[in-house]
Scaffold this motif. Sequence first.
Motif, PDB file in Angstrom:
ATOM      1  N   MET A 249       0.904  -1.251   0.050  1.00 36.12           N
ATOM      2  CA  MET A 249       0.021   0.070   0.138  1.00 36.12           C
ATOM      3  C   MET A 249       0.924   1.197  -0.126  1.00 36.12           C
ATOM      4  SD  MET A 249      -3.165   1.061   2.675  1.00 36.12           S
ATOM      5  CE  MET A 249      -2.566   0.000   4.006  1.00 36.12           C
ATOM      6  N   ASN A 250       0.824   2.102  -0.966  1.00 38.73           N
ATOM      7  CA  ASN A 250       1.524   3.468  -1.160  1.00 38.73           C
ATOM      8  C   ASN A 250       0.598   4.371  -0.599  1.00 38.73           C
ATOM      9  OD1 ASN A 250       2.466   5.768  -2.004  1.00 38.73           O
ATOM     10  ND2 ASN A 250       3.712   4.801  -3.773  1.00 38.73           N
ATOM     11  N   LEU A 251       1.046   4.831   0.809  1.00 41.61           N
ATOM     12  CA  LEU A 251       0.142   5.906   1.455  1.00 41.61           C
ATOM     13  C   LEU A 251       0.267   6.939   0.752  1.00 41.61           C
ATOM     14  CD1 LEU A 251       1.101   4.849   5.057  1.00 41.61           C
ATOM     15  CD2 LEU A 251      -0.981   4.082   3.634  1.00 41.61           C
ATOM     16  N   ASP A 252       1.393   7.621   0.008  1.00 44.08           N
ATOM     17  CA  ASP A 252       1.610   8.797  -0.581  1.00 44.08           C
ATOM     18  C   ASP A 252       0.601   8.952  -1.762  1.00 44.08           C
ATOM     19  OD1 ASP A 252       3.324   9.876   1.124  1.00 44.08           O
ATOM     20  OD2 ASP A 252       5.255   9.143  -0.009  1.00 44.08           O
ATOM     21  N   GLU A 253       0.731   7.793  -2.427  1.00 45.81           N
ATOM     22  CA  GLU A 253      -0.284   7.686  -3.617  1.00 45.81           C
ATOM     23  C   GLU A 253      -1.795   7.729  -3.020  1.00 45.81           C
ATOM     24  OE1 GLU A 253      -2.113   4.557  -6.871  1.00 45.81           O
ATOM     25  OE2 GLU A 253      -0.473   4.100  -5.772  1.00 45.81           O
ATOM     26  N   LEU A 254      -2.109   6.893  -1.979  1.00 47.84           N
ATOM     27  CA  LEU A 254      -3.535   7.115  -1.633  1.00 47.84           C
ATOM     28  C   LEU A 254      -3.914   8.468  -1.163  1.00 47.84           C
ATOM     29  CD1 LEU A 254      -3.645   3.797   0.423  1.00 47.84           C
ATOM     30  CD2 LEU A 254      -4.551   4.210  -1.666  1.00 47.84           C
ATOM     31  N   THR A 255      -3.071   9.318  -0.408  1.00 47.42           N
ATOM     32  CA  THR A 255      -3.291  10.574  -0.088  1.00 47.42           C
ATOM     33  C   THR A 255      -3.415  11.482  -1.104  1.00 47.42           C
ATOM     34  OG1 THR A 255      -1.952  10.204   2.044  1.00 47.42           O
ATOM     35  CG2 THR A 255      -2.273  12.324   1.582  1.00 47.42           C
ATOM     36  N   GLN A 256      -2.654  11.470  -2.242  1.00 48.22           N
ATOM     37  CA  GLN A 256      -2.719  12.347  -3.392  1.00 48.22           C
ATOM     38  C   GLN A 256      -4.221  12.098  -4.031  1.00 48.22           C
ATOM     39  OE1 GLN A 256       0.631  11.509  -6.080  1.00 48.22           O
ATOM     40  NE2 GLN A 256       1.948  12.228  -4.520  1.00 48.22           N
ATOM     41  N   ARG A 257      -4.680  10.774  -4.023  1.00 49.95           N
ATOM     42  CA  ARG A 257      -5.948  10.404  -4.558  1.00 49.95           C
ATOM     43  C   ARG A 257      -7.002  11.107  -3.785  1.00 49.95           C
ATOM     44  NH1 ARG A 257      -5.845   4.281  -5.712  1.00 49.95           N
ATOM     45  NH2 ARG A 257      -8.051   4.499  -6.564  1.00 49.95           N
ATOM     46  N   LEU A 258      -6.879  10.932  -2.519  1.00 47.99           N
ATOM     47  CA  LEU A 258      -7.910  11.496  -1.519  1.00 47.99           C
ATOM     48  C   LEU A 258      -8.005  13.078  -1.686  1.00 47.99           C
ATOM     49  CD1 LEU A 258      -7.396   9.555   1.862  1.00 47.99           C
ATOM     50  CD2 LEU A 258      -9.609   9.914   0.458  1.00 47.99           C
ATOM     51  N   HIS A 259      -6.786  13.887  -1.886  1.00 48.49           N
ATOM     52  CA  HIS A 259      -6.784  15.040  -2.112  1.00 48.49           C
ATOM     53  C   HIS A 259      -7.581  15.677  -3.349  1.00 48.49           C
ATOM     54  CE1 HIS A 259      -3.228  15.771   0.904  1.00 48.49           C
ATOM     55  NE2 HIS A 259      -4.021  15.602   1.373  1.00 48.49           N
ATOM     56  N   ARG A 260      -7.177  14.788  -4.508  1.00 51.98           N
ATOM     57  CA  ARG A 260      -7.885  15.156  -5.731  1.00 51.98           C
ATOM     58  C   ARG A 260      -9.499  15.289  -5.608  1.00 51.98           C
ATOM     59  NH1 ARG A 260      -3.535  12.264  -8.106  1.00 51.98           N
ATOM     60  NH2 ARG A 260      -4.987  10.367  -8.137  1.00 51.98           N
TER      61      ARG A 260
ATOM     62  N   ASP B  32       3.378  11.456   9.009  1.00 47.79           N
ATOM     63  CA  ASP B  32       3.667  10.480   8.349  1.00 47.79           C
ATOM     64  C   ASP B  32       2.990   9.383   9.132  1.00 47.79           C
ATOM     65  OD1 ASP B  32       4.789   8.028   7.187  1.00 47.79           O
ATOM     66  OD2 ASP B  32       5.921   9.413   6.067  1.00 47.79           O
ATOM     67  N   LEU B  33       1.905   8.711   8.397  1.00 48.80           N
ATOM     68  CA  LEU B  33       0.937   7.643   9.006  1.00 48.80           C
ATOM     69  C   LEU B  33       2.072   6.426   9.045  1.00 48.80           C
ATOM     70  CD1 LEU B  33      -1.474   6.544  10.053  1.00 48.80           C
ATOM     71  CD2 LEU B  33      -2.247   5.874   7.919  1.00 48.80           C
ATOM     72  N   ASP B  34       2.787   6.199   8.133  1.00 47.39           N
ATOM     73  CA  ASP B  34       3.734   5.128   8.313  1.00 47.39           C
ATOM     74  C   ASP B  34       4.698   4.967   9.390  1.00 47.39           C
ATOM     75  OD1 ASP B  34       4.846   2.483   6.933  1.00 47.39           O
ATOM     76  OD2 ASP B  34       6.630   3.682   6.926  1.00 47.39           O
ATOM     77  N   GLU B  35       5.181   6.381   9.599  1.00 43.24           N
ATOM     78  CA  GLU B  35       6.122   6.643  10.512  1.00 43.24           C
ATOM     79  C   GLU B  35       5.658   6.491  11.953  1.00 43.24           C
ATOM     80  OE1 GLU B  35       8.231  10.411  10.291  1.00 43.24           O
ATOM     81  OE2 GLU B  35       9.176   9.640   8.256  1.00 43.24           O
ATOM     82  N   VAL B  36       4.256   7.029  12.234  1.00 39.32           N
ATOM     83  CA  VAL B  36       3.800   7.118  13.380  1.00 39.32           C
ATOM     84  C   VAL B  36       3.037   5.729  13.866  1.00 39.32           C
ATOM     85  CG1 VAL B  36       2.892   9.535  13.599  1.00 39.32           C
ATOM     86  CG2 VAL B  36       1.289   7.715  12.801  1.00 39.32           C
ATOM     87  N   VAL B  37       2.738   4.872  13.037  1.00 39.43           N
ATOM     88  CA  VAL B  37       2.410   3.458  13.102  1.00 39.43           C
ATOM     89  C   VAL B  37       3.806   2.623  13.658  1.00 39.43           C
ATOM     90  CG1 VAL B  37       1.734   1.303  11.877  1.00 39.43           C
ATOM     91  CG2 VAL B  37       0.363   3.356  11.978  1.00 39.43           C
TER      92      VAL B  37
END
Length: 101
Positions: free
Chosen positions: A1-12, A83-88
């Motif tokens: 799961m690429n969190l940056d890609e998901l976040t970009q899609r959500l922002h769109r 950064d969700l990955d970092e905090v998790v």
Amino acid sequence: MNLDELTQRLHRIRDNNDWKQFHSPKNLAMAASVEMAELVEIFQWKTEDQSRQLPADELAHAGQEVGDIVLYLLLLCSELGLDLDEVVRAKLTDSERRFSQ
């Protein structure tokens, strides 16, 4: 799961619908909480065994709610500069330190 890609899609999606004005950390935390309540509702009144063997339609519904929760948490992290990955990973490391004997 690429969190940056998901976040970009959500922002769109957010930007295309002019929702940023509503996406304060407070509102996103509350929205995630509401979605969690909807997930909990699926399991309300079920036995432990029933909760582990959901019918296909309820399992799909649970998946939808989990998705909603994760997406709101991604948006919340974005708004807070986390950064969700970092905090998790940091939390998991802390849990390993505290609870692994």
